[in-house]
Design a protein around this motif. Structure first.
Motif, PDB file in Angstrom:
ATOM      1  N   VAL A 221       0.871  -1.183   0.000  1.00 33.70           N
ATOM      2  CA  VAL A 221       0.000   0.000   0.000  1.00 33.70           C
ATOM      3  C   VAL A 221       0.906   1.230   0.000  1.00 33.70           C
ATOM      4  N   THR A 222       0.865   1.994  -1.070  1.00 35.79           N
ATOM      5  CA  THR A 222       1.875   3.031  -1.305  1.00 35.79           C
ATOM      6  C   THR A 222       2.186   3.896  -0.084  1.00 35.79           C
ATOM      7  N   PRO A 223       1.192   4.537   0.562  1.00 36.66           N
ATOM      8  CA  PRO A 223       1.568   5.422   1.671  1.00 36.66           C
ATOM      9  C   PRO A 223       2.026   4.671   2.907  1.00 36.66           C
ATOM     10  N   ASP A 224       1.830   3.375   2.942  1.00 33.33           N
ATOM     11  CA  ASP A 224       2.228   2.568   4.103  1.00 33.33           C
ATOM     12  C   ASP A 224       3.559   1.852   3.853  1.00 33.33           C
ATOM     13  N   ALA A 225       4.169   2.117   2.698  1.00 34.74           N
ATOM     14  CA  ALA A 225       5.383   1.388   2.311  1.00 34.74           C
ATOM     15  C   ALA A 225       6.654   2.049   2.824  1.00 34.74           C
ATOM     16  N   LEU A 226       6.509   3.162   3.542  1.00 36.61           N
ATOM     17  CA  LEU A 226       7.686   3.909   3.980  1.00 36.61           C
ATOM     18  C   LEU A 226       8.675   3.051   4.775  1.00 36.61           C
ATOM     19  N   GLY A 227       8.187   2.393   5.822  1.00 33.21           N
ATOM     20  CA  GLY A 227       9.068   1.590   6.661  1.00 33.21           C
ATOM     21  C   GLY A 227       9.805   0.514   5.876  1.00 33.21           C
ATOM     22  N   PRO A 228       9.062  -0.345   5.134  1.00 35.51           N
ATOM     23  CA  PRO A 228       9.741  -1.362   4.332  1.00 35.51           C
ATOM     24  C   PRO A 228      10.780  -0.781   3.370  1.00 35.51           C
ATOM     25  N   ARG A 229      10.462   0.348   2.759  1.00 30.93           N
ATOM     26  CA  ARG A 229      11.402   0.948   1.817  1.00 30.93           C
ATOM     27  C   ARG A 229      12.667   1.464   2.503  1.00 30.93           C
TER      28      ARG A 229
ATOM     29  N   LYS B  18      -2.199  12.400  -4.374  1.00 34.11           N
ATOM     30  CA  LYS B  18      -2.065  11.609  -5.590  1.00 34.11           C
ATOM     31  C   LYS B  18      -0.628  11.279  -5.947  1.00 34.11           C
ATOM     32  N   ASP B  19       0.312  12.128  -5.532  1.00 30.86           N
ATOM     33  CA  ASP B  19       1.721  11.863  -5.868  1.00 30.86           C
ATOM     34  C   ASP B  19       2.443  11.152  -4.726  1.00 30.86           C
ATOM     35  N   VAL B  20       1.689  10.406  -3.931  1.00 30.93           N
ATOM     36  CA  VAL B  20       2.268   9.749  -2.751  1.00 30.93           C
ATOM     37  C   VAL B  20       3.391   8.775  -3.125  1.00 30.93           C
ATOM     38  N   ASP B  21       3.348   8.229  -4.343  1.00 27.97           N
ATOM     39  CA  ASP B  21       4.409   7.293  -4.745  1.00 27.97           C
ATOM     40  C   ASP B  21       5.773   7.973  -4.768  1.00 27.97           C
ATOM     41  N   ASP B  22       5.813   9.152  -5.379  1.00 36.09           N
ATOM     42  CA  ASP B  22       7.067   9.904  -5.471  1.00 36.09           C
ATOM     43  C   ASP B  22       7.611  10.308  -4.114  1.00 36.09           C
ATOM     44  N   THR B  23       6.718  10.840  -3.274  1.00 37.04           N
ATOM     45  CA  THR B  23       7.210  11.372  -2.016  1.00 37.04           C
ATOM     46  C   THR B  23       7.634  10.247  -1.072  1.00 37.04           C
ATOM     47  N   VAL B  24       6.908   9.151  -1.073  1.00 34.62           N
ATOM     48  CA  VAL B  24       7.302   8.039  -0.202  1.00 34.62           C
ATOM     49  C   VAL B  24       8.635   7.453  -0.655  1.00 34.62           C
ATOM     50  N   LYS B  25       8.817   7.347  -1.951  1.00 36.80           N
ATOM     51  CA  LYS B  25      10.077   6.825  -2.485  1.00 36.80           C
ATOM     52  C   LYS B  25      11.240   7.723  -2.057  1.00 36.80           C
ATOM     53  N   ARG B  26      11.043   9.022  -2.223  1.00 35.74           N
ATOM     54  CA  ARG B  26      12.116   9.967  -1.929  1.00 35.74           C
ATOM     55  C   ARG B  26      12.397  10.034  -0.430  1.00 35.74           C
ATOM     56  N   LEU B  27      11.334  10.121   0.374  1.00 30.77           N
ATOM     57  CA  LEU B  27      11.526  10.262   1.816  1.00 30.77           C
ATOM     58  C   LEU B  27      12.114   9.008   2.440  1.00 30.77           C
ATOM     59  N   SER B  28      11.743   7.851   1.915  1.00 30.78           N
ATOM     60  CA  SER B  28      12.312   6.630   2.491  1.00 30.78           C
ATOM     61  C   SER B  28      13.819   6.616   2.231  1.00 30.78           C
ATOM     62  N   PHE B  29      14.223   7.131   1.081  1.00 30.82           N
ATOM     63  CA  PHE B  29      15.647   7.208   0.783  1.00 30.82           C
ATOM     64  C   PHE B  29      16.342   8.199   1.712  1.00 30.82           C
ATOM     65  N   THR B  30      15.700   9.335   1.935  1.00 32.47           N
ATOM     66  CA  THR B  30      16.255  10.358   2.835  1.00 32.47           C
ATOM     67  C   THR B  30      16.442   9.795   4.242  1.00 32.47           C
ATOM     68  N   ILE B  31      15.464   9.039   4.703  1.00 33.23           N
ATOM     69  CA  ILE B  31      15.545   8.485   6.061  1.00 33.23           C
ATOM     70  C   ILE B  31      16.605   7.391   6.141  1.00 33.23           C
ATOM     71  N   SER B  32      16.667   6.521   5.141  1.00 29.36           N
ATOM     72  CA  SER B  32      17.689   5.465   5.237  1.00 29.36           C
ATOM     73  C   SER B  32      19.084   6.079   5.171  1.00 29.36           C
ATOM     74  N   GLU B  33      19.259   7.139   4.378  1.00 27.52           N
ATOM     75  CA  GLU B  33      20.545   7.823   4.377  1.00 27.52           C
ATOM     76  C   GLU B  33      20.830   8.423   5.749  1.00 27.52           C
ATOM     77  N   GLY B  34      19.805   9.006   6.369  1.00 26.33           N
ATOM     78  CA  GLY B  34      19.974   9.554   7.716  1.00 26.33           C
ATOM     79  C   GLY B  34      20.436   8.476   8.693  1.00 26.33           C
ATOM     80  N   LEU B  35      19.843   7.303   8.577  1.00 26.25           N
ATOM     81  CA  LEU B  35      20.242   6.192   9.456  1.00 26.25           C
ATOM     82  C   LEU B  35      21.666   5.742   9.128  1.00 26.25           C
ATOM     83  N   ASN B  36      21.974   5.603   7.856  1.00 25.66           N
ATOM     84  CA  ASN B  36      23.326   5.190   7.476  1.00 25.66           C
ATOM     85  C   ASN B  36      24.373   6.152   8.046  1.00 25.66           C
ATOM     86  N   ILE B  37      24.089   7.457   7.956  1.00 27.96           N
ATOM     87  CA  ILE B  37      25.027   8.457   8.497  1.00 27.96           C
ATOM     88  C   ILE B  37      25.115   8.315  10.015  1.00 27.96           C
ATOM     89  N   ALA B  38      23.962   8.196  10.672  1.00 29.60           N
ATOM     90  CA  ALA B  38      23.950   8.090  12.139  1.00 29.60           C
ATOM     91  C   ALA B  38      24.782   6.894  12.603  1.00 29.60           C
TER      92      ALA B  38
END
Lengths: 302, 302, 302, 302
Positions: free
Chosen positions: B113-121, B278-298
């Motif tokens: 489910v696109t808006p719920d995919a943040l964590g898995p991504r 409607k553009d939830v696919d783009d933002t979830v994709k981008r934000l999940s990347f931003t967060i995983s990078e944040g974790l990688n840096i941390a």
């Protein structure tokens, strides 16, 4: 006086109901209803027969078949097979009477947005035969599909930078299918219709349909080929939900107040939003399978 | 008297704002705000310091950091790198002071489910190191992450038949991480916050969070390990949208009328719905990347 | 006498090497090599300048740039940024000298087969701008890409029933891009080249390339537009692996024996197989990102 | 003297065949074969009954059922239903005789690598019932599955940093299923077996199975629960392909020469590679559906 605020529905059935609520009969629009008790399937056929009827309904002239079945969202495989057969029957009826040799199925919508993935998922499950028949002839197909079936998932404008119509027109010019079948996720007016309704129409898919923004219509005029549209409502516009909730409250207001109020309430940002059920992944997965099976069956019968 | 109908928000920031609207100061809750003009990032730290504060806010005691940046939904890679760094700083601050040797990152939500995919991504994009360090030692990691990072995507109950908590507890019992970081899509109260807000908290993830139904809390009490929760609001409850739109209208009603009205309006089916852009696919994709990078840096800085 | 059995490679570099092994110089083919020690990147430019050279090499006339970097398969983000820049430079060089206003990027291959998903994944990560520039003009793009970038993932014949070429030709006829950039997964001859080599060529993508069966070439002749091909070898034909292993053994046989032996060994079923590394998911994900970044950078510089 | 180079197969059937080639009878191993002409299904039951048999076969004691059907890779839905029923029958037979109340289905492998996605895809299509039965009781299930079915896709070590076994053990400790059914993609020795063979065994899934590296066995000893393993060979080791091709050539060499030759040929990099058919996406999609249907049927009959 309803309708000063534009409520959007892609279902002819719902367009019609709005008039019924007000006991209005629409000239140029004929409606037949049928109920199959065994299978618990309601079928409604709305025929828009005149230009006037089209204007009143806000939909092009043509035939709109709606299959409604509450159990469509239930994971009962045998029941889904029944729906597939029902669907196949209506598709065959709407196909041109003369021999159909080739069909292009277009899966509209965005594969990446769950409720908008219906069209792409239907194409994924189709029996694609065009390349086989072109290479080996119909003989190799045995008792199977004799129609050359091709399929395409054009993507949405944010992914391609192109209008869906441009892509489809290009593909049609090269491959010249007799018929185009376009499958799309639709917006309903009522949450009750979500994921349990299939609309089949010989008018194609027209502006504003679906979750995303598939701008121009896919119809006989734009594509130079017969176009059958198959749609399932998977979302309701966020603005519609709000509007519906407020409808009764609004009754107490003067028209001018009401208009101002709505302009303020239905913010532009709300127009960029949609409402969909939490289990949309399951229902879209299941319904896309039901529809592709319906198409597979229809193509064997043509 | 608002709040007789329960509006749901997973953001401490929004819980706090509800009181501010009414000029109420909450005892036991301390708030610090900061604005970085260069990067256009608002940071709000809400500390719930007493049991009383927790009760009033409807959230457990602890620290809630909210990063708000309107450009978070814009595809500017350099800007996202800034957000990742900002995020990394806050994560490091919330980690226990003593040496952290191992971290388990849990990607909550439904990948389908696109808006719920943040964590898995987020988990998909992490540098997973536990198996390498266990096999070859820290030496092979050079200047890179020295923490043993593991990750899991437990799925949702409809997919597994198990509570998320059961799965996570099982995995923790076997692998004994020092810290758990749980990433989830959240529900906001306001559509304005969607996809441009990140909440980081040392209280974990608690009931009712996210799009789906992840029932019991992931926190120190249930998991016997420090739990940091990272969330991005990607949906608003459909009922909330309606409620908000009607709020002013309701002012004219008596309390009893209002209650009856809401009970009727906010139908159970609406509670099974969510609202998302409607553009939830783009933002979830981008934000999940931003967060995983944040974790990688941390994890490199720990 | 090698080459009586047809070994397939999509890399001009490997075609060239086969001759070097035998100390043969090929007329009409000019080769330049370069090594950047800092970044550990080998760059080889093979120019096929005559029809004769083309025949000997089994590749069309044109320029073939190969970037080889052993660390390409390592998850070091900074390093991948270097590769992206290197790639961008070569793309800009191969673009027509006159102003390029619009580019169509074609992601060839099958999104559902991991080593063949490179092309589709590249398109997923591109900054698509055509629809924005057409609607709002270049002014809104600020310092960003000024070229109208569109993208398409045509799918493979088993999914669409259509030749990839038919689809691309249709889309080009409708949208008239100045340049087409086709991205594809390639077959290498040697497993050593897998996932650490990028080939950029101004000859497009030609028959037999990739994992699947993308039948006809995408080149200036078939598409009526300049075509740049970008490819990464992600598989080796199963037959090649066997052939290579047996090469030395075969030396002891007479030619006739050898031929018979090979006919027997390289069974047709083996031709339906490919060989790929177990971690192909990681490398394809990473490399597709590196290439789309390279394209994004190139489009800003045009 | 074969077998100085270790050829890997996950199929007991193939382990057995190696001995047959040499007319060796293996003590402690009983084999029954059966052929259903109507459905063109070969069924082979290999029972390893003694420790000695286990040693010779290189597989644990237990029952190994192999269903072979050439049409398994053909998209004929009715035929697949037959296979599902056949499979269901064998699963029921291998289940413990006493009442089974709860089953955990484990989908092993890497969802991101096409031939390794079989296990995860099977779990995606299962009827998951545990959470429903726990909340509402068996009564709500009507004539449907009465067993509490749960499912998990643990991922592979590169994604999680954890041994698959650690994750499964954790989940089992929390949820205490009576039986575990582990589904995995296997490596076959012969390309002829790919995607048309299903192995069902009561010994679980054991070391080295599958495409990736799922290290330790999932069996009654490690999991403290009955474990049924279901596997489909979807790949052949790259080294095996080479070995097979060279086998006859090697016959002319002395043993020592042969050994040296193989050591040189079967390079370590080749061990990191697998061979798989180009249409692996289609067959894995179809077979995973066939297997999940088999499981769904079996769970209704228990």
């Amino acid at each position: 006086m309803l309708g000063t605020y534009k409520i959007r529905t892609d279902l002819a059935l719902e367009a019609k109901e709005r008039f019924e609520e007000r006991d209005v009969e629409i000239r140029g629009v004929v409606v037949h209803e049928q109920y199959n008790q065994d299978k618990d399937i309601h079928t409604t056929v709305v025929k828009i027969e005149t230009e006037n009827g089209a204007k009143t309904m806000g939909k092009p002239q043509g035939t709109y078949v709606t299959i409604e079945a509450p159990n469509m969202s239930v994971p009962d495989e045998d029941y889904h097979r029944e729906i597939s057969k029902e669907l196949a029957g209506h598709i065959v009826q709407l196909l041109p009477k003369k021999k159909v040799e080739s069909v292009l199925v277009v899966g509209l919508g965005n594969r990446q947005v769950t409720p908008d993935a219906l069209g792409p998922r239907v194409v994924e499950n189709l029996h694609i035969t065009r390349h086989i028949i072109r290479e080996y002839g119909k003989e190799v197909m045995e008792d199977d599909t004799q129609v050359m079936v091709s399929g395409i998932v054009p993507g949405v404008m944010a992914q391609t930078g192109m209008e869906t119509l441009e892509i489809i027109q290009g593909v049609i010019n090269e491959t010249k299918p007799d018929v185009v079948i376009a499958v799309d996720a639709l917006a309903a007016r009522s949450t009750k219709r979500l994921n349990r309704t299939i609309q089949i129409t010989n008018t194609g898919i027209n502006p504003g349909s679906g979750v995303g923004n598939h701008r121009q219509g896919l119809n006989e005029e734009t594509l130079q080929a017969k176009v059958i549209g198959i749609g399932v409502p998977t979302v309701v516009d966020a603005a519609t939900i709000v509007y519906d909730a407020m409808e009764h409250l609004l009754d107490v207001l003067e028209e001018q107040e009401r208009k101002e109020f709505l302009d303020e309430m239905i913010t532009p940002s709300l127009n960029q939003m949609f409402v969909t059920p939490k289990d949309v992944d399951d229902t879209v997965k299941r319904l896309s399978f039901t529809i592709s099976e319906g198409l597979n069956i229809a193509f064997q019968e043509v």
